[in-house]
Structures are given as structure tokens and as C-alpha cells.
Design an enzyme around this catalytic site. Structure first.
Site, PDB file in Angstrom:
ATOM      1  N   ASP A 157       0.821  -1.212   0.000  1.00 54.93           N
ATOM      2  CA  ASP A 157       0.000   0.000   0.000  1.00 54.93           C
ATOM      3  C   ASP A 157       0.856   1.263   0.000  1.00 54.93           C
ATOM      4  O   ASP A 157       0.588   2.210  -0.745  1.00 54.93           O
ATOM      5  CB  ASP A 157      -0.923   0.004   1.231  1.00 54.93           C
ATOM      6  N   ASP A 212      -7.806  -4.723   2.008  1.00 58.93           N
ATOM      7  CA  ASP A 212      -7.630  -4.088   3.320  1.00 58.93           C
ATOM      8  C   ASP A 212      -8.586  -4.660   4.357  1.00 58.93           C
ATOM      9  O   ASP A 212      -8.460  -4.375   5.548  1.00 58.93           O
ATOM     10  CB  ASP A 212      -7.855  -2.579   3.198  1.00 58.93           C
TER      11      ASP A 212
END
Length: 244
Positions: A157, A212
Site C-alpha cells: 500500500d 484491506d
């Protein structure tokens, strides 16, 4: 039974995810007229239907009274269905509520598809159920593998959101997430407040990717399995103590 990921697969997961993400970015960048939406629509419709059915079937069986009893028998042709061990199923027992679950799954998935994935309520429902199915089908073998996956997700990320502009010249994650190339329940959508500023301010939603949710969920599922394996049968202890 969930498929448990070993350490090596946990190590490779962020690498493979990076290759997929950058591959999609290159397609968006250099082949902007390529349209795969029909394929993705069919794929996400099937995936959403299975996820909704998987969530609705046990709930309807529990709450439907007599309709939740397995009173329908079907003998599928040989080779059509197999069990978890790979053996052919000769007899399938269904409850009437299962047919209701099928209708509900197909109806909701079709509504989400016909809305072109723009209804954030339907999109988020299907996306959450897909994440739930992923957690039911995939697990991790150890806390070390889970920790490696979480660290890999963090690096993935951070690089593709904050590091890619200095390397590629654009925010790769944002370009892929807000493109029209892949539209479907692959993310959670949250309506933006009027007058929002920042990157992709013209995009009507804030985003949260399923990764996520699913990757931390693997750690939570592992912790739950560990707790279940360590639980103490207090009733058996009490019976043993009374017998002593």
C-alpha cells in the site's frame, strides 16, 4: 475446510498483487480503449450470486421453520457435483428455503449488475459477502504467515499509493481504483462530502479495497481458530470434579 496458506505463499502474495496492479495500470495507460467490462460483469455477477447464496442459505434454514428442513432430494448426473474429498455426489438434499436463497442471490446480484455497480449500498453488501467467502475458503497456517502478509500489505500500500508517483509519475493505486476498466464489487464505496478536495476529488466516492479487509481478516480468523483450539470444556471439568 479452508485452504491454509504456507509461509512461501504469504511471502509471494504482495509480489503477485503488485504485478497484477501494475499490469492493470499499464493496460489503462497504453490500451485505454480496451473493454473487458462484459467479462468482469459476468464474473462479478457469478461471484456475487455465490457469496449472497452462501450467506443467505444458513440464515434462511434457521429462520424458516418447516421450510428450512431438507425435504427435497435430487440425484445429480455422475460427475456434476463432488464433495470436499473429490468424490462424486449421488444425492443432494435441499430445503425449500434454499430455493428462496437462490432467488434472493440471483435477484440482488442482477440488481447490482443492472445498476452498473453504482449503487454503493448494493456494491458494499456484495463486496462484504465476497470478503466473507474469501475468509471462509482461505486461511493462514501460522501467526508468522499472517504477520508476513500484513507487513507485505503495508509495504504494498505504501509503495503503490505514496511511492509510485515519484517512480512512475502517477499514483498507480488511485489510477486503477478509479478507472472504468475494472468496475465491480472489488472495493467499498463511501459517498464523498460536497466540496471534497485532494486527489481524485471529482470521483464521487472514497474507497476501501477488499484486500484491506480480507488480509487483516485472515489474522482475526487465525486468532479465532487458536482460541477455539485452546478452549476449556468447563462442563466436563465440573463433571469430573463431582465424580472425584
Amino acid at each position: 475446510m479452508a485452504e491454509l496458506l504456507p509461509l512461501l505463499q504469504g511471502l509471494l502474495a504482495p509480489v503477485l498483487a503488485s504485478c497484477s496492479l501494475f499490469g492493470l495500470y499499464l493496460i489503462i495507460k497504453f490500451i485505454p480503449d480496451l473493454s473487458l467490462q462484459t467479462f468482469f460483469d459476468a464474473y462479478f455477477w457469478l461471484l456475487g450470486s455465490l457469496a449472497i447464496f452462501g450467506a443467505a442459505k444458513p440464515l434462511l434454514r434457521f429462520t424458516s421453520g418447516p421450510l428450512g428442513k431438507r425435504s427435497i432430494e435430487w440425484n445429480p448426473p455422475k460427475g456434476w457435483l463432488i464433495d470436499e474429498q473429490g468424490n462424486d455426489l449421488d444425492l443432494v438434499q435441499l430445503a425449500p428455503s434454499d430455493l428462496i436463497a437462490v432467488g434472493m442471490a440471483v435477484g440482488l446480484a442482477t440488481s447490482e449488475l443492472l445498476g452498473h455497480h453504482t449503487s454503493f449500498t448494493l456494491n458494499n453488501m456484495v463486496a462484504c459477502l465476497v470478503a466473507t467467502e474469501i475468509l471462509a475458503l482461505v486461511g493462514v497456517r501460522s501467526f508468522r504467515t499472517a504477520a508476513l502478509l500484513l507487513v507485505g500489505l503495508l509495504v504494498y500500500d505504501v509503495f503503490w499509493v505514496f511511492g509510485s508517483p515519484s517512480v512512475v509519475g502517477e499514483n498507480v493505486m488511485l489510477q486503477v481504483a478509479t478507472s472504468d476498466l475494472v468496475v465491480g464489487p472489488t472495493r467499498l464505496l463511501f459517498p464523498r462530502a460536497p466540496g471534497s478536495v485532494g486527489e481524485a476529488a471529482d470521483f464521487p466516492f472514497s474507497l476501501l479495497g477488499l484486500g484491506d479487509i480480507a488480509i487483516p481478516g485472515l489474522l482475526a480468523a487465525l486468532a479465532l481458530r487458536y482460541d477455539a483450539s485452546r478452549i476449556t470444556n468447563m462442563q466436563a471439568r465440573a463433571v469430573a470434579a463431582a465424580a472425584a
